[in-house]
Design an enzyme around this catalytic site. Structure first.
Site, mmCIF file in Angstrom:
data_model
loop_
_atom_site.group_PDB
_atom_site.id
_atom_site.type_symbol
_atom_site.label_atom_id
_atom_site.label_comp_id
_atom_site.label_asym_id
_atom_site.label_seq_id
_atom_site.Cartn_x
_atom_site.Cartn_y
_atom_site.Cartn_z
ATOM 1 N N HIS A 230 -7.664 -5.336 -0.886
ATOM 2 C CA HIS A 230 -6.419 -4.616 -0.671
ATOM 3 C C HIS A 230 -5.556 -5.270 0.416
ATOM 4 O O HIS A 230 -6.001 -5.487 1.536
ATOM 5 C CB HIS A 230 -6.750 -3.176 -0.280
ATOM 6 C CG HIS A 230 -5.588 -2.273 -0.131
ATOM 7 N ND1 HIS A 230 -4.765 -1.937 -1.179
ATOM 8 C CD2 HIS A 230 -5.098 -1.619 0.953
ATOM 9 C CE1 HIS A 230 -3.828 -1.106 -0.750
ATOM 10 N NE2 HIS A 230 -4.001 -0.910 0.543
ATOM 11 N N ASP B 149 -9.619 -4.507 -5.078
ATOM 12 C CA ASP B 149 -8.928 -3.313 -4.596
ATOM 13 C C ASP B 149 -9.102 -2.175 -5.600
ATOM 14 O O ASP B 149 -8.866 -2.355 -6.802
ATOM 15 C CB ASP B 149 -7.441 -3.651 -4.417
ATOM 16 C CG ASP B 149 -6.636 -2.527 -3.804
ATOM 17 O OD1 ASP B 149 -7.220 -1.496 -3.411
ATOM 18 O OD2 ASP B 149 -5.403 -2.674 -3.719
ATOM 19 N N SER C 76 0.836 -1.196 0.000
ATOM 20 C CA SER C 76 0.000 0.000 0.000
ATOM 21 C C SER C 76 0.877 1.255 0.000
ATOM 22 O O SER C 76 1.684 1.442 -0.917
ATOM 23 C CB SER C 76 -0.961 -0.033 1.185
ATOM 24 O OG SER C 76 -1.962 0.937 1.059
#
Length: 314
Positions: free
Chosen positions: A289, A257, A160
Site C-alpha cells: 500500500h 495491498d 489512500s
C-alpha cells in the site's frame, strides 16, 4: 465510575487507539516539518491559512525554476492516513511532493483537512472541497497561485484516504462545477475504496483483515446506515458516478495491498456507470500500500512519479 485510561474502546494499530475515557493516541503520522527550500530538489514550499475559523490550512509547492508570468499545471493534493493520521505537513508528504513537483514541474496545493475521530466524516470531505475551491479561485489573492497556477490545467490527486477524497471531490465538481476551472484529470494512488461484500482475496488477505478495514470505516464515519456501502467509499453505490467531473484518470494499485481489488474494480464500475472518460490502471507487482509515498526515491517510486509527471503535463 469513570473508565480507567487504560481501557481501550477502539484499537486500530498501527494508526490509532482510543480509550474509554476519551483519550486518543495516534501511533504514527504525528511528526511535522516546516516548509522549506528543499536542498535536494530546489522545490520551495510555504504554508497558508485557508479558513482560520476551522483551522484549515495547506502547504503550497513550486518547482526550483519558475519564470514570473509563466503558468504551471495545478495539482490539488490530499494526503493519506486512513482519515485519522498524517497531515499535509508531515515529513512523509513533504518528501513525496518535493520529488513529484521537481519531476513534474507543477504547482501543488496540499490540503490539510481535519481528521477523525475528533472530526468524523463528512468533515474531511467538506474541508477538502473548501480547500479545492480556494486553490482554484482566481480571487483568492494567494501570490503563488495568481502568478503561476494555470486554471485551465487543474488536477486532483491523493493516496489512500486522500485518493478517496480526490475521487469524491471530482464527483462533486462534476455536479456543482466551478466557473473558469478546467479539471483535466485525477490521480489516485492506492485509493481507499471498500464495500460490505468482500471481493477477490479481501476475506483471506495475508497482510490485513477485512474486519480491520470495516472497523476503520465505521470508526471514521459513525452512524451512517449504509456502512461500508456508503457511496463515498463504495463508488458502485454512487448514482452520481457517471458525472465524474474529469475526463482522465490515472490509478495506481499495488499487488500486496488489500485495497488492490477495489482499485482494479473501479475501472469496471466507471465503464458500467456510463462515464465516458479515459482511465489507466497501473498494477505494480511486489509492492504494498502506497509504496511510492513511503519511498519516492526507490526504483518503483521513481517510475510512478515519472508516470504521474507525464499525466500532469499532457
Amino acid at each position: 465510575m469513570a473508565a480507567n485510561s487504560d481501557e481501550i474502546l477502539h484499537d486500530l494499530p498501527p494508526m490509532i487507539r482510543q480509550y474509554k475515557d476519551g483519550q486518543i493516541e495516534r501511533l504514527m503520522g504525528t511528526e511535522t516539518v516546516p516548509p522549506s527550500v528543499d536542498p535536494e530538489t530546489g522545490v520551495q514550499s510555504k504554508d497558508v491559512v485557508i479558513a482560520p475559523e476551522i483551522n484549515l490550512s495547506a502547504r503550497l509547492y513550486l518547482p526550483k525554476f519558475v519564470i514570473p508570468g509563466s503558468k504551471l499545471p495545478l495539482l490539488v493534493y490530499f494526503h493519506g492516513g486512513g482519515f485519522v493520521v498524517q497531515s499535509a505537513f508531515s515529513p512523509l508528504y513533504q518528501k513525496h511532493l518535493n520529488c513529484l513537483v521537481a519531476e513534474a514541474n507543477v504547482a501543488v496545493v496540499s490540503v490539510d483537512y481535519r481528521l477523525a475521530p475528533e472530526h468524523p466524516l463528512p468533515i474531511a470531505y467538506e474541508d477538502s472541497w473548501l480547500g479545492f475551491k480556494w486553490a482554484v479561485s482566481q480571487s483568492s489573492g494567494e501570490e503563488w497561485i495568481k502568478e503561476y497556477a494555470d486554471l485551465n490545467r487543474v488536477f486532483l490527486g491523493g493516496d489512500s484516504a486522500g485518493g478517496n477524497i480526490a475521487h469524491n471531490i471530482a464527483v462533486r465538481f462534476g455536479v456543482e462545477k466551478l466557473d473558469g476551472v478546467n479539471l483535466i484529470g485525477t490521480f489516485l494512488n492506492c485509493p481507499f475504496f471498500w464495500g460490505k461484500q468482500g471481493i477477490a482475496n479481501e476475506e483471506t488477505h495475508e497482510l490485513m483483515s477485512k474486519d480491520y478495514v470495516d472497523r476503520l470505516w465505521h470508526y471514521i464515519c459513525p452512524g451512517e446506515t449504509e456502512g461500508c456501502d456508503d457511496p463515498r467509499v463504495n463508488p458502485g453505490k454512487d448514482k452520481k458516478l457517471s458525472g465524474l467531473g474529469c475526463k482522465k484518470l490515472l490509478v495506481y494499485v499495488a499487488e500486496k495491498d488489500i485495497l488492490r481489488s477495489r482499485g482494479l474494480f473501479y475501472k469496471e464500475l466507471l465503464r458500467k456507470s456510463g462515464w465516458d472518460g479515459e482511465i489507466e490502471v497501473v498494477d505494480v507487482e511486489g509492492e504494498n500500500h502506497c509504496y511510492s509515498v513511503e519511498c519516492p526515491t526507490g526504483e518503483k517510486g521513481k517510475e510512478m512519479i515519472k508516470r504521474v509527471a507525464s499525466f500532469l503535463n499532457q
